[in-house]
Design a protein around this motif. Structure first.
Motif, PDB file in Angstrom:
ATOM      1  N   GLU A  97       0.664  -1.182   0.420  1.00  0.00           N
ATOM      2  CA  GLU A  97       0.163  -0.019  -0.197  1.00  0.00           C
ATOM      3  C   GLU A  97       0.830   1.185   0.283  1.00  0.00           C
ATOM      4  OE1 GLU A  97      -3.691  -1.802   2.421  1.00  0.00           O
ATOM      5  OE2 GLU A  97      -2.403  -0.735   3.479  1.00  0.00           O
ATOM      6  N   ASN A  98       1.904   0.934   0.777  1.00  0.00           N
ATOM      7  CA  ASN A  98       2.817   2.112   0.529  1.00  0.00           C
ATOM      8  C   ASN A  98       2.911   2.268  -0.824  1.00  0.00           C
ATOM      9  OD1 ASN A  98       1.919   2.838   3.990  1.00  0.00           O
ATOM     10  ND2 ASN A  98       4.045   1.472   4.075  1.00  0.00           N
ATOM     11  N   TRP A  99       3.718   1.271  -1.345  1.00  0.00           N
ATOM     12  CA  TRP A  99       4.621   1.439  -2.669  1.00  0.00           C
ATOM     13  C   TRP A  99       3.530   2.597  -3.224  1.00  0.00           C
ATOM     14  CZ3 TRP A  99       7.823  -2.701  -4.547  1.00  0.00           C
ATOM     15  CH2 TRP A  99       9.070  -2.158  -5.055  1.00  0.00           C
ATOM     16  N   SER A 100       2.878   1.468  -2.965  1.00  0.00           N
ATOM     17  CA  SER A 100       1.581   2.390  -4.511  1.00  0.00           C
ATOM     18  C   SER A 100       1.269   3.176  -4.009  1.00  0.00           C
ATOM     19  CB  SER A 100      -0.009   0.967  -4.332  1.00  0.00           C
ATOM     20  OG  SER A 100      -0.190   0.256  -3.894  1.00  0.00           O
ATOM     21  N   SER A 101       0.920   4.207  -2.575  1.00  0.00           N
ATOM     22  CA  SER A 101       0.484   5.852  -2.853  1.00  0.00           C
ATOM     23  C   SER A 101       2.271   6.290  -3.197  1.00  0.00           C
ATOM     24  CB  SER A 101       0.961   6.015  -1.265  1.00  0.00           C
ATOM     25  OG  SER A 101      -0.152   5.804  -0.607  1.00  0.00           O
ATOM     26  N   GLU A 102       3.165   5.772  -2.930  1.00  0.00           N
ATOM     27  CA  GLU A 102       5.002   6.876  -3.642  1.00  0.00           C
ATOM     28  C   GLU A 102       4.286   6.701  -4.836  1.00  0.00           C
ATOM     29  OE1 GLU A 102       8.080   4.259  -2.190  1.00  0.00           O
ATOM     30  OE2 GLU A 102       7.096   4.269   0.064  1.00  0.00           O
ATOM     31  N   LEU A 103       3.555   4.924  -5.677  1.00  0.00           N
ATOM     32  CA  LEU A 103       3.731   5.568  -6.750  1.00  0.00           C
ATOM     33  C   LEU A 103       2.467   6.677  -7.592  1.00  0.00           C
ATOM     34  CD1 LEU A 103       4.562   1.827  -7.825  1.00  0.00           C
ATOM     35  CD2 LEU A 103       5.462   3.384  -8.715  1.00  0.00           C
ATOM     36  N   ASN A 104       1.280   7.015  -6.991  1.00  0.00           N
ATOM     37  CA  ASN A 104       0.718   7.677  -6.838  1.00  0.00           C
ATOM     38  C   ASN A 104      -0.958   7.095  -8.256  1.00  0.00           C
ATOM     39  OD1 ASN A 104       1.761  10.485  -6.208  1.00  0.00           O
ATOM     40  ND2 ASN A 104       2.986  10.248  -8.275  1.00  0.00           N
ATOM     41  N   TYR A 105      -0.605   5.824  -6.733  1.00  0.00           N
ATOM     42  CA  TYR A 105      -2.206   5.721  -7.157  1.00  0.00           C
ATOM     43  C   TYR A 105      -3.155   5.827  -5.851  1.00  0.00           C
ATOM     44  CZ  TYR A 105       0.113   2.453 -10.451  1.00  0.00           C
ATOM     45  OH  TYR A 105       0.155   2.406 -12.322  1.00  0.00           O
ATOM     46  N   GLU A 106      -4.112   6.019  -5.863  1.00  0.00           N
ATOM     47  CA  GLU A 106      -5.743   6.335  -5.498  1.00  0.00           C
ATOM     48  C   GLU A 106      -5.676   5.018  -4.461  1.00  0.00           C
ATOM     49  OE1 GLU A 106      -8.172   9.713  -7.525  1.00  0.00           O
ATOM     50  OE2 GLU A 106      -6.542  10.007  -7.036  1.00  0.00           O
ATOM     51  N   LYS A 107      -5.765   4.356  -5.089  1.00  0.00           N
ATOM     52  CA  LYS A 107      -6.717   2.913  -4.133  1.00  0.00           C
ATOM     53  C   LYS A 107      -6.152   1.777  -4.465  1.00  0.00           C
ATOM     54  CE  LYS A 107     -11.034   3.173  -5.133  1.00  0.00           C
ATOM     55  NZ  LYS A 107     -12.437   3.708  -5.692  1.00  0.00           N
ATOM     56  N   CYS A 108      -6.489   0.681  -4.234  1.00  0.00           N
ATOM     57  CA  CYS A 108      -6.004  -1.044  -4.170  1.00  0.00           C
ATOM     58  C   CYS A 108      -6.845  -1.548  -4.031  1.00  0.00           C
ATOM     59  CB  CYS A 108      -5.007  -1.108  -2.997  1.00  0.00           C
ATOM     60  SG  CYS A 108      -3.462  -0.842  -2.594  1.00  0.00           S
ATOM     61  N   ILE A 109      -7.537  -2.625  -5.376  1.00  0.00           N
ATOM     62  CA  ILE A 109      -8.225  -3.378  -5.366  1.00  0.00           C
ATOM     63  C   ILE A 109      -7.160  -4.677  -5.578  1.00  0.00           C
ATOM     64  CG2 ILE A 109      -9.428  -1.881  -7.338  1.00  0.00           C
ATOM     65  CD1 ILE A 109      -8.791  -3.502  -9.410  1.00  0.00           C
ATOM     66  N   LEU A 110      -8.380  -5.586  -5.164  1.00  0.00           N
ATOM     67  CA  LEU A 110      -7.741  -7.184  -5.432  1.00  0.00           C
ATOM     68  C   LEU A 110      -9.149  -8.337  -5.119  1.00  0.00           C
ATOM     69  CD1 LEU A 110      -8.255  -8.985  -1.886  1.00  0.00           C
ATOM     70  CD2 LEU A 110      -6.814  -6.739  -1.469  1.00  0.00           C
ATOM     71  N   GLU A 111      -8.414  -9.528  -5.747  1.00  0.00           N
ATOM     72  CA  GLU A 111      -9.626 -10.248  -5.810  1.00  0.00           C
ATOM     73  C   GLU A 111      -9.420 -11.414  -4.803  1.00  0.00           C
ATOM     74  OE1 GLU A 111      -9.889 -15.162  -6.966  1.00  0.00           O
ATOM     75  OE2 GLU A 111      -8.570 -13.467  -7.154  1.00  0.00           O
ATOM     76  N   THR A 112     -10.256 -12.468  -4.483  1.00  0.00           N
ATOM     77  CA  THR A 112     -10.222 -13.710  -3.838  1.00  0.00           C
ATOM     78  C   THR A 112     -10.714 -14.605  -3.700  1.00  0.00           C
ATOM     79  OG1 THR A 112      -9.024 -14.902  -1.285  1.00  0.00           O
ATOM     80  CG2 THR A 112     -10.675 -12.726  -0.844  1.00  0.00           C
ATOM     81  N   LEU A 113     -10.494 -15.645  -2.819  1.00  0.00           N
ATOM     82  CA  LEU A 113     -12.001 -16.838  -3.445  1.00  0.00           C
ATOM     83  C   LEU A 113     -12.947 -16.296  -2.387  1.00  0.00           C
ATOM     84  CD1 LEU A 113      -9.317 -19.207  -4.680  1.00  0.00           C
ATOM     85  CD2 LEU A 113     -10.129 -17.851  -6.390  1.00  0.00           C
ATOM     86  N   LYS A 114     -13.924 -16.890  -2.928  1.00  0.00           N
ATOM     87  CA  LYS A 114     -14.825 -17.294  -1.328  1.00  0.00           C
ATOM     88  C   LYS A 114     -14.902 -18.212  -0.305  1.00  0.00           C
ATOM     89  CE  LYS A 114     -18.739 -15.106  -4.013  1.00  0.00           C
ATOM     90  NZ  LYS A 114     -19.941 -15.303  -5.106  1.00  0.00           N
ATOM     91  N   GLU A 115     -14.105 -19.494  -1.344  1.00  0.00           N
ATOM     92  CA  GLU A 115     -13.653 -20.303  -0.715  1.00  0.00           C
ATOM     93  C   GLU A 115     -12.616 -20.293   0.630  1.00  0.00           C
ATOM     94  OE1 GLU A 115     -12.977 -23.362  -2.783  1.00  0.00           O
ATOM     95  OE2 GLU A 115     -15.013 -23.815  -3.438  1.00  0.00           O
ATOM     96  N   LYS A 116     -11.924 -18.876   0.314  1.00  0.00           N
ATOM     97  CA  LYS A 116     -11.267 -19.377   1.684  1.00  0.00           C
ATOM     98  C   LYS A 116     -11.276 -17.756   2.638  1.00  0.00           C
ATOM     99  CE  LYS A 116      -6.228 -18.948  -0.007  1.00  0.00           C
ATOM    100  NZ  LYS A 116      -5.460 -18.502  -0.963  1.00  0.00           N
ATOM    101  N   PRO A 117     -12.386 -18.394   3.473  1.00  0.00           N
ATOM    102  CA  PRO A 117     -12.657 -17.263   4.676  1.00  0.00           C
ATOM    103  C   PRO A 117     -11.273 -16.982   5.117  1.00  0.00           C
ATOM    104  CG  PRO A 117     -13.436 -19.740   5.539  1.00  0.00           C
ATOM    105  CD  PRO A 117     -13.150 -19.036   3.648  1.00  0.00           C
TER     106      PRO A 117
END
Length: 151
Positions: A97-117
């Motif tokens: 997240e810190n690196w993303s901010s340094e690169l001037n991104y405003e938001k992190c998005i991601l995907e995971t599996l429903k079977e991984k609570p």
């Protein structure tokens, strides 16, 4: 003590950890393995993190990949099983997240599996909010997606 190294997807320790992750995920993918396999290609991940234990052995990883001008996608998060529950995933995620901010991104998005609570709970604990499935995951019935606005 855990140390963190910023690197890229050519890093041999990152590649080794991703291979372990792929074996771990094979249990969940079943008939969808080829679909997810294409989306998990590391060639397009320019920024990666590798965590090391006090013996300098790689124990966890994660990466970020541009999704849009303002959004970066968290990819390939993995912690070796015997190191889980020690806060290492949070350290890696925070650094991504810190690196993303340094690169001037405003938001992190991601995907995971429903079977991984446990993964879902981890992202919720780290202030990620569930969103509609994005991009190529839009029609993936086994996926759940999240986002977090960066400060």
């Amino acid at each position: 003590m855990t140390t963190i190294k910023r690197t890229n997807s050519d890093n041999l320790d990152f590649i080794k950890l991703v291979k372990e992750l792929d074996i771990d995920l094979g249990v969940y993918y079943k008939e969808e393995e080829s679909f997810y396999g294409e989306l998990n290609n590391i060639d397009k991940i320019k920024h990666t993190i590798v965590a090391y234990n006090k013996e300098d052995e790689p124990i966890g990883c994660g990466g970020i990949k541009e999704f849009s001008i303002k959004e970066i996608e968290i990819k390939r998060m993995y912690i070796k099983p015997n190191y889980r529950g020690q806060g290492i995933a949070s350290i890696i995620l925070n650094e991504l997240e810190n690196w993303s901010s340094e690169l001037n991104y405003e938001k992190c998005i991601l995907e995971t599996l429903k079977e991984k609570p446990y993964a879902i709970a981890f992202y919720e604990k780290n202030k990620y909010n569930e969103i509609s499935n994005f991009g190529e995951y839009a029609k993936a019935k086994n996926s759940v997606c999240f986002e977090k606005t960066l400060k």
